[in-house]
Design a protein around this motif. Structure first.
Motif, short mmCIF file in Angstrom:
data_model
loop_
_atom_site.label_atom_id
_atom_site.label_comp_id
_atom_site.label_asym_id
_atom_site.label_seq_id
_atom_site.Cartn_x
_atom_site.Cartn_y
_atom_site.Cartn_z
N LYS B 43 15.19 69.15 73.90
CA LYS B 43 14.81 69.27 72.49
C LYS B 43 14.95 67.94 71.75
N ILE B 44 14.03 67.71 70.83
CA ILE B 44 14.14 66.51 69.98
C ILE B 44 14.70 66.95 68.63
N VAL B 45 15.80 66.34 68.24
CA VAL B 45 16.44 66.68 66.96
C VAL B 45 16.23 65.52 65.98
N VAL B 46 15.59 65.84 64.87
CA VAL B 46 15.37 64.82 63.82
C VAL B 46 16.27 65.18 62.64
N THR B 47 17.09 64.22 62.23
CA THR B 47 18.00 64.45 61.11
C THR B 47 17.40 63.84 59.85
N ILE B 48 17.33 64.67 58.81
CA ILE B 48 16.68 64.26 57.56
C ILE B 48 17.65 64.44 56.41
N THR B 49 17.64 63.50 55.48
CA THR B 49 18.50 63.63 54.30
C THR B 49 17.63 63.67 53.05
N PRO B 50 17.94 64.56 52.09
CA PRO B 50 17.12 64.59 50.87
C PRO B 50 17.44 63.41 49.96
N THR B 51 16.42 62.91 49.25
CA THR B 51 16.65 61.82 48.31
C THR B 51 17.39 62.36 47.09
N TYR B 52 16.78 63.35 46.43
CA TYR B 52 17.42 64.05 45.30
C TYR B 52 17.48 65.52 45.68
N SER B 53 18.58 66.19 45.27
CA SER B 53 18.77 67.56 45.77
C SER B 53 17.66 68.51 45.33
N GLY B 54 17.04 68.22 44.18
CA GLY B 54 15.98 69.13 43.74
C GLY B 54 14.59 68.60 44.00
N CYS B 55 14.47 67.53 44.80
CA CYS B 55 13.15 66.91 44.98
C CYS B 55 12.22 67.85 45.73
N PRO B 56 11.11 68.26 45.07
CA PRO B 56 10.21 69.21 45.73
C PRO B 56 9.55 68.62 46.97
N ALA B 57 9.58 67.30 47.10
CA ALA B 57 8.93 66.68 48.26
C ALA B 57 9.72 66.92 49.54
N THR B 58 10.99 67.27 49.44
CA THR B 58 11.83 67.39 50.63
C THR B 58 11.28 68.40 51.64
N SER B 59 10.84 69.56 51.15
CA SER B 59 10.34 70.56 52.10
C SER B 59 8.99 70.12 52.68
N VAL B 60 8.20 69.42 51.86
CA VAL B 60 6.92 68.92 52.36
C VAL B 60 7.17 67.87 53.45
N ILE B 61 8.18 67.04 53.24
CA ILE B 61 8.51 66.00 54.22
C ILE B 61 8.90 66.65 55.56
#
Lengths: 252, 155
Positions: B43-61
């Motif tokens: 499995k490939i595991v990609v770790t992602i961190t949100p820029t701002y906690s409410g940034c709507p782009a996070t789920s799109v990213i």
């Protein structure tokens, strides 16, 4: 700390950010100037984002399969654990910014302490949120000083806002059994301990704003215990929860 | 059919082609949102961190990252969210900072404000608002060319 107590503790954190976030979002499209409208919407967005983290964790601790959305949209007034301060209506722009400052100052001190929490999940959420809240505090401080030490009219309105809202500040610093359990477990700070720091910082800002903090120490209570919210929260929830109540389970 | 496994470096290159949904001129790697790529078993595991906690782009990213890797033929992909250490603008790569400026967004600066106007390069600037069109930006104006511009907030 029992899971039940921890759940309550997390609801307090998440309900504060949820209710203030929703209140702030009520300004969207009606701010006094475009820049302030955008700033209010951004602040609301940060607070709702933090709510997702707090209530998401609360749901996991509760272990009854409730998501952050379930907790936000499907509880009634008596199950909310936010302090009374954040549910107070927006009033005019000055009153909204006074409420924001009074909350931001506590929020910033609280998150600084929670970053040292023995619960690693709480510590990491606090670390993330505190960067955003530092920014909120900078803006609300500048605005309170600018309007307080502004025109006679803006000064009058800011003093009226402080007189109205100050009696809701005391609740932030009155500890109860859940706070005591959090202190004993190293999970969170003693609210009374933050109180002295808060007062010093608030005095300093209000002096710059040429505003006087009311001398009466009376404090309204009942929000964080859920014992008695003000009438305003129910009205707010009616609007906030309308979609999920009218169309249960609706998604897009 | 025998498939050759892509190297971790190769996967980073693929991720570097995924644009940020709000500021498409920079990639999610340029912004420091992708914190790690690792292979765990198959499995490939990609770790992602949100820029701002409410940034709507996070789920799109997250959606775009997963899609990009699946399009390259990776089937077993897991995305993990990491909050700590909290995202900081220090993680924006040099390449990302240059691309932002070229696009007209002043890159973050520890001084708390933009170094120079991204349009004319002058340094006589004023802040219009601490907040901007997305959670990560503030609005500034150049007093020399009089143009308003976005500044990437330093956090």
């Amino acid at each position: 700390m029992t899971p039940q107590d921890l759940f309550q503790y997390l609801l307090r954190l998440g309900d504060n950010t949820l209710v203030l976030g929703h209140r702030t979002s009520e300004w969207c499209g009606t701010g006094p100037v475009l820049e302030e409208d955008i700033a209010l919407a951004n602040t609301a967005l940060d607070l709702i984002g933090q709510t997702q983290m707090w209530l998401g964790y609360a749901g996991e601790v509760e272990s009854e399969g409730r998501s952050a959305d379930d907790l936000a949209m499907l509880r009634d007034v008596w199950d909310f654990r936010n302090v009374l301060l954040v549910e107070q209506p927006n009033g005019d722009f000055g009153q909204t910014m006074m409420r924001q400052f009074l909350f931001d100052l506590w929020h910033d001190l609280m998150l600084a302490n929670l970053q040292k929490s023995a619960d690693p999940r709480i510590a990491e959420i606090a670390e993330k949120a505190s960067k955003e809240v530092r920014y909120h505090l900078e803006r609300s401080t500048d605005t309170v000083v600018g309007l307080g030490d502004g025109s006679p009219e803006s000064h009058r309105r800011m003093q009226a806002a402080l007189n109205l809202l100050w009696p809701y500040v005391g609740e932030l610093f009155v500890p109860d059994d859940i706070d005591a359990a959090a202190v004993a477990a190293g999970i969170g700070p003693d609210p009374a301990g933050i109180g002295a720091q808060y007062r010093n910082l608030a005095d300093e800002v209000m002096a710059r704003a040429t505003l006087a903090i009311p001398s009466d120490p009376f404090a309204h209570k009942g929000g964080k215990s859920g014992f008695r919210h003000t009438e305003h929260l129910g009205h707010m929830l009616t609007e906030m929860q309308w979609l999920q109540r009218a169309y249960p389970g609706a998604t897009w | 059919m025998v498939k050759t496994q892509p190297s971790i470096a190769e996967i980073w290159t693929w991720l570097d082609a995924v644009p940020d949904p709000e500021i498409p001129v920079v990639s999610v790697v340029d912004l420091g949102i992708v914190r790690g790529v690792a292979r765990e078993g198959g499995k490939i595991v990609v770790t992602i961190t949100p820029t701002y906690s409410g940034c709507p782009a996070t789920s799109v990213i997250s959606f775009e990252v997963e899609r990009a890797l699946r399009e390259k033929g990776l089937e077993d992909v897991e995305l993990r969210r990491q909050l700590s250490p909290a995202w900081t603008t220090d993680w924006i790569a040099r390449k990302g900072r240059d691309k932002l400026e070229e696009y007209g967004i002043a890159p973050p600066s520890p001084a708390g404000g933009p170094e120079r106007c991204p349009r004319c390069g002058e340094r006589d600037l004023e802040r219009i608002s601490q907040f901007g069109s997305t959670p990560c930006k503030a609005q500034w104006r150049c007093k020399s060319c009089l143009e308003p511009f976005d500044y990437f907030k330093c956090i």
